[in-house]
Enzyme design. Structure first.
Site, PDB file in Angstrom:
ATOM      1  CG  HIS A 254       1.451  -1.327   9.754  1.00  0.00           C
ATOM      2  ND1 HIS A 254       0.827  -2.421   9.199  1.00  0.00           N
ATOM      3  CD2 HIS A 254       2.154  -0.743   8.744  1.00  0.00           C
ATOM      4  CE1 HIS A 254       1.135  -2.499   7.909  1.00  0.00           C
ATOM      5  NE2 HIS A 254       1.941  -1.483   7.606  1.00  0.00           N
ATOM      6  CD  GLU A 255       4.026   2.483   8.525  1.00  0.00           C
ATOM      7  OE1 GLU A 255       5.092   2.022   8.076  1.00  0.00           O
ATOM      8  OE2 GLU A 255       2.998   2.571   7.827  1.00  0.00           O
ATOM      9  CG  HIS A 258       6.654  -2.041   7.639  1.00  0.00           C
ATOM     10  ND1 HIS A 258       6.401  -3.290   7.103  1.00  0.00           N
ATOM     11  CD2 HIS A 258       5.577  -1.270   7.312  1.00  0.00           C
ATOM     12  CE1 HIS A 258       5.233  -3.273   6.477  1.00  0.00           C
ATOM     13  NE2 HIS A 258       4.712  -2.061   6.597  1.00  0.00           N
ATOM     14  CG  HIS A 264       2.587  -4.584   3.633  1.00  0.00           C
ATOM     15  ND1 HIS A 264       3.064  -3.776   2.633  1.00  0.00           N
ATOM     16  CD2 HIS A 264       2.253  -3.751   4.656  1.00  0.00           C
ATOM     17  CE1 HIS A 264       3.021  -2.512   3.033  1.00  0.00           C
ATOM     18  NE2 HIS A 264       2.544  -2.472   4.256  1.00  0.00           N
ATOM     19  CB  CYS A 265       0.523  -9.943   7.291  1.00  0.00           C
ATOM     20  SG  CYS A 265      -0.087 -11.614   7.662  1.00  0.00           S
ATOM     21  CB  CYS A 270      -2.190  -9.805  10.251  1.00  0.00           C
ATOM     22  SG  CYS A 270      -0.596  -9.521  11.056  1.00  0.00           S
ATOM     23  CB  CYS A 289      -1.717 -13.349  11.826  1.00  0.00           C
ATOM     24  SG  CYS A 289      -0.162 -13.425  10.883  1.00  0.00           S
ATOM     25  CB  CYS A 292       2.953 -11.058  12.008  1.00  0.00           C
ATOM     26  SG  CYS A 292       2.777 -10.947  10.203  1.00  0.00           S
TER      27      CYS A 292
END
Length: 360
Positions: A254-255, A258, A264-265, A270, A289, A292
């Site tokens: 996740h990070e 970025h 952020h979705c 997601c 998703c 993304c």
């Protein structure tokens, strides 16, 4: 519980765009990849569903943000793009990650392998582990939870100075809790997108952190000088369980997402959804998703089929990183340490469904 449901047309535009150039770009993708990503705007899809909000404290409710569709991502002049000279993700361990050296080494290898599959096409490298004292960061004992914490901003400065020439980004990982400034209680992680560095803590992912049984409490910080880091010699490290590994993989990808410029979705369930607390982070899926996924594919240039196959291999290859005993190894080294992937079983079945769609 509230369901965030967008219209088919809204999702289609978010994925494909109305810009003729980007529509043409989408139409040039492999037909099977288009078939999978078109699931984004199919209401009956069992692969990609809407976001569910469980309380007012969930991220979308408490942190209003403008959604980022593919066109906005593609047109962002500030997003970082891997170049032929900078296609490596570096992972820097700070302090011990496991209760023995072998566990620390294997755990970071598992994370490396996962990132290699997730960001397929980039190289993932491990930097030599460093002690907390090597970073020269400030630290404290949290007044509320009585656990040790290290200063996230100081760690970022340390990582910036250590960033190799071929690095797309450098991410620090630690089992010590983080704080960004004195007025904050804690932070799971912090990143500098312009510098391509981030630091993330998995300390709160242990099974007992939020219980009265938590063993990492420090009664009093006895610090002889600003250079006295002796309190970190035997700090508490949670057990590396399958759930902790899953949470770690989620946070790390996740990070790093970025750092690629993915915000952020707010379209579908997601990995890139924001999370305000552990319960919300646990509800967030491991997968991207389609919107993304297209962003990440555009940034790196991978085959979606090959990426899913690599992720499947990572789950199935439970003992690839099991240490081999040699006469030079101590008794500690002579252990069987299979990768704890029980918590990934549901996601494994989901990947198989995606591959079935892609291979029709």
């Amino acid at each position: 519980m509230q369901i965030v449901r967008h219209s088919e047309q809204t999702l289609k535009t978010a994925l494909i765009s109305k810009n003729p150039k980007l529509v043409s770009q989408y139409e040039k993708l492999d037909a099977r990849e288009q078939h999978l990503m078109n699931e984004a705007f199919k209401p009956a899809s069992d692969l990609f569903g809407p976001i569910t909000l469980h309380s007012q404290s969930d991220w979308i409710t408490s942190h209003p943000e403008a959604p980022q569709d593919f066109e906005e991502f593609f047109s962002d002049p500030y997003r970082k793009i891997p170049s032929p000279e900078k296609r490596s993700i570096y992972i820097q361990s700070i302090g011990a990650l496991g209760n023995t050296r072998v566990i620390s080494e294997e755990y970071v290898k598992w994370l490396k392998g996962y990132c290699e599959a997730f960001f397929q096409g980039l190289t993932v490298k491990l930097l030599e582990p460093v002690s907390v004292s090597a970073t020269r960061c400030s630290f404290r004992v949290n007044d509320h939870t009585q656990n040790l914490q290290i200063h996230a901003g100081h760690i970022l400065n340390f990582l910036k100075k250590k960033k190799p020439e071929d690095a797309f980004c450098v991410v620090g990982i630690t089992m010590i809790d983080l704080y960004p400034r004195d007025s904050w209680n804690f932070v799971f992680g912090q990143a500098s997108l312009t510098d391509g560095v981030g630091i993330f803590s998995f300390a709160r992912y242990g099974r007992d952190f939020y219980t009265s049984r938590y063993e990492g409490k420090v009664k009093k910080l006895q610090k002889k000088s600003s250079s006295d880091y002796s309190i970190f010699d035997n700090y508490y490290i949670p057990e590396i369980t399958s759930v902790l590994l899953l949470r770690s993989c989620k946070t790390l990808t996740h990070e790093i997402g970025h750092i690629f410029g993915l915000r952020h979705c707010q379209w579908l369930a997601c990995l890139m959804q924001g999370s305000n607390h552990l319960e919300e982070a646990d509800r967030r899926p491991l997968n991207l998703c389609p919107i993304c996924l297209r962003k990440l594919q555009c940034a790196i240039g991978f085959s979606i089929v090959e990426r899913y196959k690599a992720l499947l291999r990572w789950i199935d290859d439970e003992s690839a990183d099991t240490p081999r005993a040699t006469p030079k190894h101590s008794r500690e080294d002579n252990v069987n340490l299979p990768k704890p992937v029980e918590a990934f079983k549901e996601w494994k079945e989901w990947i198989k469904k995606c591959l079935a769609v892609l291979q029709k």
